[in-house]
Motif scaffolding. Sequence first.
Motif, PDB file in Angstrom:
ATOM      1  N   ASP A   1      90.404  99.194   1.826  1.00  0.00           N
ATOM      2  CA  ASP A   1      89.638  98.299   2.757  1.00  0.00           C
ATOM      3  C   ASP A   1      88.233  98.629   3.029  1.00  0.00           C
TER       4      ASP A   1
ATOM      5  N   ASP B   1      92.948 104.253   0.750  1.00  0.00           N
ATOM      6  CA  ASP B   1      92.161 103.282   1.760  1.00  0.00           C
ATOM      7  C   ASP B   1      91.582 102.532   0.621  1.00  0.00           C
TER       8      ASP B   1
ATOM      9  N   SER C   1      96.232  98.805  15.620  1.00  0.00           N
ATOM     10  CA  SER C   1      97.251  98.313  14.527  1.00  0.00           C
ATOM     11  C   SER C   1      96.859  98.613  13.192  1.00  0.00           C
ATOM     12  N   SER C   2      97.628  98.677  12.279  1.00  0.00           N
ATOM     13  CA  SER C   2      97.818  99.318  10.893  1.00  0.00           C
ATOM     14  C   SER C   2      97.422  98.244   9.868  1.00  0.00           C
ATOM     15  N   SER C   3      96.995  98.835   8.837  1.00  0.00           N
ATOM     16  CA  SER C   3      96.995  97.624   7.636  1.00  0.00           C
ATOM     17  C   SER C   3      97.566  98.108   6.208  1.00  0.00           C
ATOM     18  N   SER C   4      98.119  97.223   5.493  1.00  0.00           N
ATOM     19  CA  SER C   4      98.704  97.637   4.211  1.00  0.00           C
ATOM     20  C   SER C   4      97.319  98.065   3.336  1.00  0.00           C
ATOM     21  N   ASP C   5      96.320  97.934   3.612  1.00  0.00           N
ATOM     22  CA  ASP C   5      95.305  98.259   2.726  1.00  0.00           C
ATOM     23  C   ASP C   5      94.953  99.869   2.869  1.00  0.00           C
ATOM     24  N   THR C   6      95.555 100.565   4.059  1.00  0.00           N
ATOM     25  CA  THR C   6      95.474 101.968   4.228  1.00  0.00           C
ATOM     26  C   THR C   6      96.904 102.369   4.016  1.00  0.00           C
TER      27      THR C   6
END
Length: 401
Positions: A203, A201, A173-178
């Motif tokens: 997060d 980054d 998965s990916s995150s909008s924090d990175t």
Amino acid sequence: TVIANKTPEHSVRITTNVRVRYEYVHNQLPASNTADDVVVTRISSHAAYQYGPLQFEAELMDSRIFKEGQLTPVGTDDSNAFEPVQFSASWQGKIDEENLETIAVKAGRFTMDVGSRRLIARNRFRNTLNTFDGVKIDALLSNLSITAFYTFPVTRKPTLDIYQSINDSELDSSSSDTRFLGFYASLKTTSGDVGFYGFQDRDSLNKTQRQTFGNLANIKLSQQSVIDYEVAIQRGQYQSKQVRANFFHIALSSTFNRAIVSMFYDFASGDEDSTESFEGFSTLFGARRFEYGPTGIFGLFARSNMTSIGVSSNIQLNERNNLYMQIRTFDIHRSGVSGRLNGKLLNNGDFLGTLSELRFRRKIAENMQFESGLALARVNRKLTMGNQTIKYAYLQVAYAF
């Protein structure tokens, strides 16, 4: 007069690649005077459906490691079971059909090879891939090619807590924090390319905002000789410190009949604890195999906190056989340890180790390749309690259909 629209051309392409590699290492750090061996497998199936200017692309990859021991240095760079590493849609349009000028837009999950591959790469030797969720634009003009992207880097899972096995299947998965964005331009009429990459980054505990500015070029000296160089400067913020990191590579290569002989120098800054800035260079999402020897359960040297000088020879023995040799030395740039070389702290400029490598490739058939390699590393005696020499060997077969 009514002119009927041309029916878009459509096609389907499906390819599968199977790769098996056996790896052996003796005197693996930090456990000295011990032997270790593993088997790694990678199976990928890639499907693409083309409908006129539209293309839909999917790639499913299964990467696993077997026979690993308690002290085997394994992680998500070795195993990523049953994972959709690409799932995207793209559109390609023509800017100038006569001059073959095009523009393409891709959205979804994808892999990337950019520039020299030192900062962004689709990994070839490593068993798992760097993947990204986002948008990428490629433009090919008469004298200029441009790549621009805005992505969220994908985190490979599982993260290996005490309840998980290395070969467990868990969707990445990916995150909008990175976030990772960039721009790369290449001018055909000049000898230099320029690039900019931004990484953020928000997060992690080590909150990072890092901008990388780069320039690389191939300068032809004669019909047989060429100089290639790359320089990268990183600025930004790491925790509460300002980033002040640098990287430099230069190589002189000469062609002799079937052999290419290269002499090279590399530098990547390391952090100085006593300063108010952070000087450690980050290789971002780049590959190191093609310069710093095999990775896998070996992978001693990285593009970080080091200076290195050496020589290599790439010999095309015939149409099917290739032989590569290199020897290089590494010194540490700033006091500390580097990568998997765990041990006592080294001082600024101390000898880190030497790497000698021999690699043989044979094209058995149009769709099958055999590869084998040997690597010897002799490290600083401070880094090991036993033998200073680390031995590594591998056998690999790849088949595509």
